[in-house]
Design an enzyme around this catalytic site. Structure first.
Site, PDB file in Angstrom:
ATOM      1  CD  GLU A 213      -3.524 102.661  28.743  1.00 38.73           C
ATOM      2  OE1 GLU A 213      -4.120 103.807  28.136  1.00 38.73           O
ATOM      3  OE2 GLU A 213      -2.474 102.419  28.959  1.00 38.73           O
ATOM      4  NE  ARG A 434      10.226  97.291  31.529  1.00 38.90           N
ATOM      5  CZ  ARG A 434       9.547  97.739  31.288  1.00 38.90           C
ATOM      6  NH1 ARG A 434       9.372  98.660  30.915  1.00 38.90           N
ATOM      7  NH2 ARG A 434       8.682  96.647  30.435  1.00 38.90           N
ATOM      8  CE  LYS A 444      -0.693  97.834  28.897  1.00 36.50           C
ATOM      9  NZ  LYS A 444      -1.708  98.777  30.192  1.00 36.50           N
TER      10      LYS A 444
END
Length: 718
Positions: A213, A434, A444
């Site tokens: 993104e 992850r 983020k």
């Protein structure tokens, strides 16, 4: 001749019964021949989730565990007093003992415990495949096996021990499965990560995607996703990698972030075969949403956000859930206009109200946002959510394998629901863990808060886990790739220690980092050197003792030198020390401060050269700088600590409560004249001080700035 293939990574509660019944068949009849093979995978084919496959001459291959057990049963003679039907019944009931959560298995365990009251065998008065299948399911189920070891159910525990103790062949059979798993772990630890994860249908071609993104900079977690997709697409299967920007939220996205992502991918050596944008598909996504609305599989909703969250959490249907198709389409058109009425509404998929998987509880798939988009401008006022757009565009772009971090696992059924509801081609999904690090935030939203509140200098702050941050700290791209690829596509979630990360980097920089000298300016000590030449002079010395290809540097010598205060305080009167790159000297005089509050401070030294001395016998081997014969270069050395003080923040932790008050450490130094030639991004070693990356090169009148590069040996991050 028959062959039983077992996926060694599959749930042992499902595979162990088949293995044991196969062994039992061979024990019962020497004429029964079954070859048993283990494969290092979780499932043997994409069509079924079973970790079993049974092939027998002249018969079709079986892949269902019950079918395989019934097939073995045909070759086993059932003794008098026992019935084929009762044995088959308990073989089928063994399947209820395979779930690995206690709530699901507790009921069947209690039924078994009651059944075994005053019984030594599950069926009849001798051992049957029913005992073997049930025993194997319990032994392979970690939850059930733990309950048995605790003696939680007396009859089951008694029977379990009896079966094991009276059938000596069982333990070696169990061990054969466990031994294979152990061999796999040992091999993995020696060779690094295992990439043989049996992705299905790779023979038909592999197309992966990395969908960032453009609302921030890539961090090390994104790097893992990017490198894994690149590895499977380009190195393992010679396929295609698509970089698709998930630009569906105009409120957060900027072209600056998009450009930075391109640069970071290039830095990591990742070259996508194609770049695309979700915004390229806004018309198609709009059409698909209309299709869902017309099919009654989606509806418009104006429920307030807090109320909607409460209803989804508690399985309460929205008051708008049963609105007519015409109403829903009309409201979607209002949303498309972006007017005052439209912004009140969203579109939700009509999946479920009370599914135990909360991701399936009527998720939002479209929102109204009048803000201009950085690529499409004012054309659209409605935007799809990631969960709606991702599976659709994956299918449309020909993605064959979607590699996603494991936190998406609950949303995998949602992903497939979207494709099935719209009659689109399915995409294979592989989850991987992850990459988390101690005392590090990868959110983020939280990283953005740090930037905006001034906790850090920016997204490339060397304390940040962004690609730019760790690069600025001194991480090499080769080391970054090696470290991440060694973690592999594992699903094991762990909190990694940064020391392992930086130790990998040291392997790359140590052989090529030129050696230089720096002395801390604070309380540095001037020493006179007896026996030195009166006039200063220089000699050429190798920049790296083990790498002559790096060339030479000028080392200046004079009768007056500078020494670190810490070194001077360690000297004893008449001690023989080694001046590195010169030779031995004897400490003849030590002058201390007259300040009664700091008598240990050394203010002067007299050294006498003793070049014939043996450098191997000295305890103190120190760095130094000549005060003449060179221009001493002012350098500011910066070192850093973790931004937060807790290894792992929990969901309810307030980040501000764990902010480290001191994360930046500055040391003013003087360095040898060769440092003047260094350029930004050069990596060197100041001997006995560590490795450093040049952040700001020296200019006359301006000091150089260098960042300390961790090596993995320090007590903290550095």
């Amino acid at each position: 001749m028959s062959a039983l293939t077992i996926a060694s990574k599959a749930n042992q509660a499902e595979t162990l019964p088949a293995l044991l019944v196969a062994e039992y068949a061979k024990q019962s009849d020497p004429n029964v021949k079954v070859d048993i093979e283990f494969k290092d995978v979780e499932k043997l084919s994409s069509e079924v989730t079973s970790g079993l496959e049974f092939a027998s001459t002249g018969k079709s291959t079986l892949k269902d565990s019950k079918d395989i057990l019934h097939s073995f049963l045909e070759n086993i003679k059932i003794r008098q007093g026992e019935t084929q039907e009762s044995v088959q019944e308990w073989i089928d009931r063994a399947g209820a003992l395979t779930p690995t959560d206690f709530k699901s298995v507790e009921g069947p365990l209690l039924e078994l415990d009651a059944h075994l009251t005053l019984r030594s065998y599950v069926v009849g008065y001798t051992l049957t495949p029913a005992d073997i299948a049930v025993w194997g399911a319990l032994r392979g189920n970690k939850v059930a096996y733990a309950a048995i070891k605790k003696g939680a159910m007396l009859n089951v525990t008694r029977w379990f021990k009896f079966i094991e103790e009276t059938n000596s062949w069982i333990a070696p059979a169990v061990q054969s499965l466990n031994a294979h798993a152990q061999e796999r772990k040992v091999a993995k630890s020696k060779e690094g990560a295992n990439y043989d994860i049996a992705l299905p249908d790779t023979d038909k071609g592999v197309v992966t995607r990395f969908p960032p993104e453009p609302s921030g900079y890539l961090h090390i977690g994104h790097a893992k996703a990017a490198l894994l997709n690149d590895y499977f697409a380009h190195e393992m299967y010679q396929g295609t990698l698509i970089c698709r920007f998930d630009d569906t939220n105009p409120s957060k996205e900027r072209e600056e972030f998009q450009d930075a992502i391109f640069e970071d991918l290039a830095l990591m050596g990742i070259k996508p075969d194609k770049t695309s944008y979700t915004s390229n598909y806004f018309q198609e996504l709009y059409d698909q949403c209309v299709k869902l609305l017309k099919a009654g599989k989606a509806y418009s909703d104006d429920t307030e956000r807090e109320t909607m969250q409460h209803e989804r959490m508690h399985g309460i249907a929205s008051k708008r859930r049963d609105a007519s198709i015409e109403e829903n389409l009309a409201r979607f058109e209002e949303m498309k206009k972006g007017n005052e009425e439209g912004v009140r509404w969203c579109i939700r998929a009509k999946m479920s109200v009370d599914n135990p998987n909360k991701a399936m509880r009527d998720p939002v798939i479209y929102r109204c946002n009048p803000q201009a988009h950085h690529r499409t401008g004012e054309k659209w006022k409605i935007y799809p959510t990631y969960d709606f757009a991702c599976p659709i565009v994956d299918s449309m772009e020909g993605i064959t394998h979607a590699l996603r971090t494991i936190e998406y696992r609950d949303r995998n059924p949602q992903y497939n629901w979207m494709l099935d509801a719209l009659d689109l081609r399915r995409v294979h999904i592989w989850d991987f863990a992850r990459m988390n690090f101690i005392r590090t935030l990868l959110s983020k939203r939280k990283l953005t808060k740090f930037v905006e509140s001034g906790v850090v200098w920016g997204w490339d702050d060397p304390r940040f886990p962004t690609i730019r941050g760790i690069r600025r700290r001194g991480m090499t791209i080769d080391a970054l790739r090696e470290f991440i690829l060694k973690q592999g596509p594992s699903r094991n979630i762990v909190n990694l220690d940064w020391t392992l990360f930086w130790a990998t980097n040291k392997k790359y920089i140590d052989p090529v980092a030129p050696r230089h000298t720096a002395v801390a300016k604070e309380n540095m000590v001037t020493a006179t050197v007896k026996g030195a030449r009166v006039a200063p002079y220089t000699e050429d010395k190798p920049k790296h003792g083990k790498n002559p290809e790096l060339g030479t540097k000028k080392v200046a010598y004079s009768s007056e030198i500078l020494i670190d205060q810490a070194d001077a305080q360690a000297f004893a009167q008449d001690e023989e020390i080694t001046l590195m790159n010169w030779g031995n000297a004897i400490v003849r005089s030590i002058t201390h401060s007259l300040n009664p509050l700091n008598r240990s401070l050394v203010t002067g030294l007299e050294l006498e050269l003793h070049l014939q001395g043996d450098v191997k016998k000295t305890k103190q081997k120190i760095t130094w700088l000549a005060t003449a014969g060179q221009e001493l270069i002012p350098i500011e050395l910066l070192d850093f600590d973790y931004l937060i003080t807790k290894d792992k923040l929990e969901e309810d932790d307030n980040v501000d409560d764990f902010l480290n008050p001191k994360t930046l450490f500055r040391t003013e130094t003087l360095a040898d004249g060769n440092v003047a030639d260094l350029k930004e991004d050069d990596i060197i070693q100041f001997e006995r001080k560590g490795y450093f990356r040049v952040d700001t090169a020296f200019k006359h009148g301006e000091k150089a700035v260098m960042f300390c590069i961790p090596t993995g040996k320090e007590g903290k991050e550095k």
